[in-house]
Design a protein around this motif. Sequence first.
Motif, PDB file in Angstrom:
ATOM      1  N   THR A  88       0.806  -1.193  -0.204  1.00  0.00           N
ATOM      2  CA  THR A  88       0.098   0.011   0.009  1.00  0.00           C
ATOM      3  C   THR A  88       0.971   1.274   0.044  1.00  0.00           C
ATOM      4  OG1 THR A  88      -1.869  -1.151   1.205  1.00  0.00           O
ATOM      5  CG2 THR A  88      -1.857   1.346   1.208  1.00  0.00           C
ATOM      6  N   THR A  89       1.835   1.208   0.880  1.00  0.00           N
ATOM      7  CA  THR A  89       2.914   2.390   0.730  1.00  0.00           C
ATOM      8  C   THR A  89       3.522   2.570  -0.402  1.00  0.00           C
ATOM      9  OG1 THR A  89       3.318   2.056   3.306  1.00  0.00           O
ATOM     10  CG2 THR A  89       4.958   3.406   1.899  1.00  0.00           C
ATOM     11  N   ILE A  90       4.026   1.790  -0.951  1.00  0.00           N
ATOM     12  CA  ILE A  90       4.694   1.760  -2.271  1.00  0.00           C
ATOM     13  C   ILE A  90       3.720   2.235  -3.462  1.00  0.00           C
ATOM     14  CG2 ILE A  90       5.864   0.443  -4.247  1.00  0.00           C
ATOM     15  CD1 ILE A  90       7.046  -1.347  -2.184  1.00  0.00           C
ATOM     16  N   VAL A  91       2.550   1.717  -3.547  1.00  0.00           N
ATOM     17  CA  VAL A  91       1.777   1.927  -4.733  1.00  0.00           C
ATOM     18  C   VAL A  91       1.200   3.336  -4.459  1.00  0.00           C
ATOM     19  CG1 VAL A  91      -0.484   1.412  -5.995  1.00  0.00           C
ATOM     20  CG2 VAL A  91       0.949  -0.429  -5.195  1.00  0.00           C
ATOM     21  N   THR A  92       0.591   3.574  -3.355  1.00  0.00           N
ATOM     22  CA  THR A  92       0.291   4.904  -2.922  1.00  0.00           C
ATOM     23  C   THR A  92       1.142   6.024  -3.327  1.00  0.00           C
ATOM     24  OG1 THR A  92      -1.375   4.185  -1.208  1.00  0.00           O
ATOM     25  CG2 THR A  92      -0.839   6.319  -1.176  1.00  0.00           C
ATOM     26  N   LEU A  93       2.301   5.821  -2.685  1.00  0.00           N
ATOM     27  CA  LEU A  93       3.435   6.966  -3.111  1.00  0.00           C
ATOM     28  C   LEU A  93       3.813   7.157  -4.523  1.00  0.00           C
ATOM     29  CD1 LEU A  93       5.806   6.458   0.002  1.00  0.00           C
ATOM     30  CD2 LEU A  93       4.283   8.412  -0.289  1.00  0.00           C
ATOM     31  N   ARG A  94       3.849   5.960  -5.176  1.00  0.00           N
ATOM     32  CA  ARG A  94       3.995   6.125  -6.462  1.00  0.00           C
ATOM     33  C   ARG A  94       2.798   6.786  -7.328  1.00  0.00           C
ATOM     34  NH1 ARG A  94       8.647   3.096  -8.298  1.00  0.00           N
ATOM     35  NH2 ARG A  94       7.635   2.684 -10.183  1.00  0.00           N
ATOM     36  N   TRP A  95       1.682   6.256  -7.039  1.00  0.00           N
ATOM     37  CA  TRP A  95       0.361   6.844  -7.642  1.00  0.00           C
ATOM     38  C   TRP A  95       0.505   8.161  -7.507  1.00  0.00           C
ATOM     39  CZ3 TRP A  95      -3.558   9.093  -5.427  1.00  0.00           C
ATOM     40  CH2 TRP A  95      -4.752   9.520  -6.541  1.00  0.00           C
ATOM     41  N   ARG A  96       0.665   8.889  -6.251  1.00  0.00           N
ATOM     42  CA  ARG A  96       0.491  10.215  -5.961  1.00  0.00           C
ATOM     43  C   ARG A  96       1.643  10.959  -6.460  1.00  0.00           C
ATOM     44  NH1 ARG A  96      -2.088  13.275  -1.982  1.00  0.00           N
ATOM     45  NH2 ARG A  96      -1.528  15.263  -2.726  1.00  0.00           N
ATOM     46  N   SER A  97       2.721  10.315  -6.903  1.00  0.00           N
ATOM     47  CA  SER A  97       3.844  11.112  -7.510  1.00  0.00           C
ATOM     48  C   SER A  97       3.425  11.365  -9.030  1.00  0.00           C
ATOM     49  CB  SER A  97       5.346  10.405  -7.235  1.00  0.00           C
ATOM     50  OG  SER A  97       5.340   9.331  -8.104  1.00  0.00           O
TER      51      SER A  97
END
Length: 152
Positions: free
Chosen positions: A136-145
């Motif tokens: 969740t952390t990886i996908v959320t941060l990458r999506w948000r970027s």
Amino acid sequence: MTATKDITRPSRAAARPFTLWREVLTAYAAPALTAGTAGVVTGQADLTLAACTSIAGTVVALLVGTWLHRGGRPRRWTTTLPRLALTALLVIAVTGAAAGLGWFTAQWLPAHTPLPTAPWLQRLRIDLPVSAALATTIVTLRWRSTIATPRT
């Protein structure tokens, strides 16, 4: 000569759009490779096994990525919340659900199926929430970027 920002060049986020399969692969591979390497280096076979069976991270990354991306049109609140607040909120929600699922599975399967209690079932209580939190952390941060921040 003074350095100036080149405004004609697209930003890195604009140059690399959110691609779900790539993000899911990253969310699975990064934690699995790290845990697998740590298991081999420290001689912990169960950690190496947990790295191979962290498929839950893949499922969580796919679900969270699909929910965030939602056909390319993000929900308004996911873009207006600060990046860390959004990540923390989603990590808490998804990790809580994964912990509940891990606990339920570790208790329910041996009680209702001929499957005996096994060490890997007990590991689900830890492995599911940890892999869910990482994915969740990886996908959320990458999506948000990749999402342009709204101008107010």
